[in-house]
Enzyme design. Structure first.
Site: not given
Length: 454
Positions: A190, A419
């Site tokens: 992102d 993550e």
């Protein structure tokens, strides 16, 4: 900060240790299962994400082939008529304020109607990397008899072909034969520094116009800045106002990303394998994969840097940043040997050899924008490590592949399936019990690593 004692070394593998890790990974996937699909995280990401579901299916195949098939089928059920697979499929049972941008921001069933958005469920209007055909082929390979009995490939192959057709036609924005991304969320990395130069041209949406739900569950030091988020919102809003129609919209952000296109190549080869299984012509997919490989090298390879670059289509120039996206094309099986050699040298060199983990940083450790904690600006991710592991095996670099595999498994267990990981301290960051980390742990524990990589 923790003292730097070097990357964690996994003890000699034992059946008991691997069984404990396998059980932990399976528990994450069971806990994150909604009944039709798997959320990346119960808190931070409470809906279905596109490439997350592909990675999840790769791991689920070792627990339940039927559930792995269903993971992909549930995502494909929300495919748009123009072929795109949206990057989020929203769960109508989750409150809108649990995640932003929410369904009422994207307005897919209304704003996307002309582009073929389904009336329900609501989705986003952008996409994510095309790893789905590779995932579907691996799911089939794990139990071909069950796949044939259910007609799995016969159902998903036409949808996956339409998905690739969309990318190769509607998204060839540069005219060079590669697929372009039109929002920083599309390549999946992102807020990589690779997007910074292009984003500076985008006027951010005012902070008063949106509320970030991600900061309710994620630390601000880990997440994109408010300024970056404002730019993301501006780009998504402009795409929505244009009806998500790539034929008419003038994209304020348009990039050719090497990871995105490398996954398209590998997935084209997976479609060729599916075609052979279904007794259909495989040449169209094989020829497209060959052409895409040539274009990838011609348009994005930087021999002096030893990796692939992002191409900014607004300036038609390569972006002078080194991200892990430029290494992932190692997964492409028929790259020129000199390209493979230089990619390997860069991967194992000082720019991407982290001091505290065997996982690969998402950005050049020596780069001006390196941040060890902030989302995709330095942290090491498990999904890119899995892709690079497959790439190393594809090119016979088995010792490095095994070293990466062992580091992956160690870090996944120590971090509670985090993550991502801080490459300087080795600390797990982001949310814990993250689905693709658990799923890909299962794959590295259970897959037959002697099998062909694609």
């Amino acid at each position: 900060m923790k003292s730097l004692v070097g990357p964690p070394v996994r003890p000699a593998s034992t059946a008991a240790a691997d069984l404990t890790l396998r059980r932990g990974a399976a528990r994450v996937l069971l806990d994150n299962w909604t009944g039709t699909s798997t959320v990346p995280s119960r808190t931070l990401y409470p809906h279905q994400w596109s490439w997350d579901s592909a990675f999840v299916a790769v791991g689920l195949r070792h627990l339940s082939v039927r559930r792995a098939q269903r993971e992909l089928e549930s995502l494909l059920a929300s495919q748009w008529a123009d072929g795109r697979i949206p990057h989020i499929v929203f769960n109508s049972g989750v409150p809108h304020d649990a995640y932003f941008p929410s369904p009422d921001f994207w307005q897919s069933s209304g704003a996307g109607k002309a582009a073929g958005a389904p009336p329900a469920p609501e989705t986003s209007g952008i996409v994510q990397p095309p790893v789905h055909a590779l995932a579907a082929w691996l799911v089939h390979r794990s139990d071909p008899a069950e796949s044939r009995r259910r007609g799995f490939l016969a159902r998903v192959q036409p949808r996956l072909t339409a998905w690739h057709d969309y990318l190769l036609n509607r998204r060839d924005l540069g005219g060079g034969g590669l697929a372009a991304v039109v929002h920083p969320w599309e390549p999946g990395m992102d807020n990589s520094p690779c997007w910074d130069r292009a984003l500076r041209r985008v006027e951010p949406a005012p902070p008063s116009g949106f509320r970030r739900a991600d900061l309710d569950h994620g630390h601000p030091a880990d997440r994109p800045t408010d300024l970056d988020y404002g730019r993301y919102v501006r780009l998504a809003g402009a795409y929505r106002e244009a009806g998500y129609d790539d034929r008419v919209v003038r994209h304020g952000f348009a990039m050719e990303d090497p990871c995105f296109n490398a996954l398209l190549i590998v997935s084209e080869l997976a479609l060729a394998a599916m075609a052979r299984e279904l007794r259909l012509p495989d040449a169209p997919y094989t020829l497209r994969a060959e052409a895409l490989t040539r274009r990838l090298v011609t348009r994005l390879w930087d021999a002096s840097a030893g990796l692939f670059r992002v191409r900014d289509l607004h300036t038609d120039t390569l972006v002078d940043e080194r991200g892990v996206s430029g290494l992932v094309p190692l997964i492409v099986p028929h790259l020129p040997s000199d390209v493979v050699g230089k990619l390997h040298a860069t991967l194992t060199g000082p720019r991407f050899r982290a001091p505290a983990t065997r996982l690969v940083p998402s950005y050049d450790l020596t780069g001006p924008s390196f941040d060890p904690q902030r989302y995709w600006r330095g942290p090491a991710w498990f999904n890119t490590a899995w892709l690079l592991h497959r790439g190393l095996r594809a090119h016979g670099l088995t010792q490095d592949a095994e070293r990466l595999r062992q580091g992956f498994l160690t870090q996944a267990g120590q971090s509670e399936f985090a993550e991502y990981v801080d490459p300087v301290t080795g600390e797990g960051r982001g949310t814990r019990r993250f689905s693709w980390t658990a799923a890909l742990t299962l794959d590295l524990l259970c897959a037959d690593h002697a099998e062909a990589p694609s």
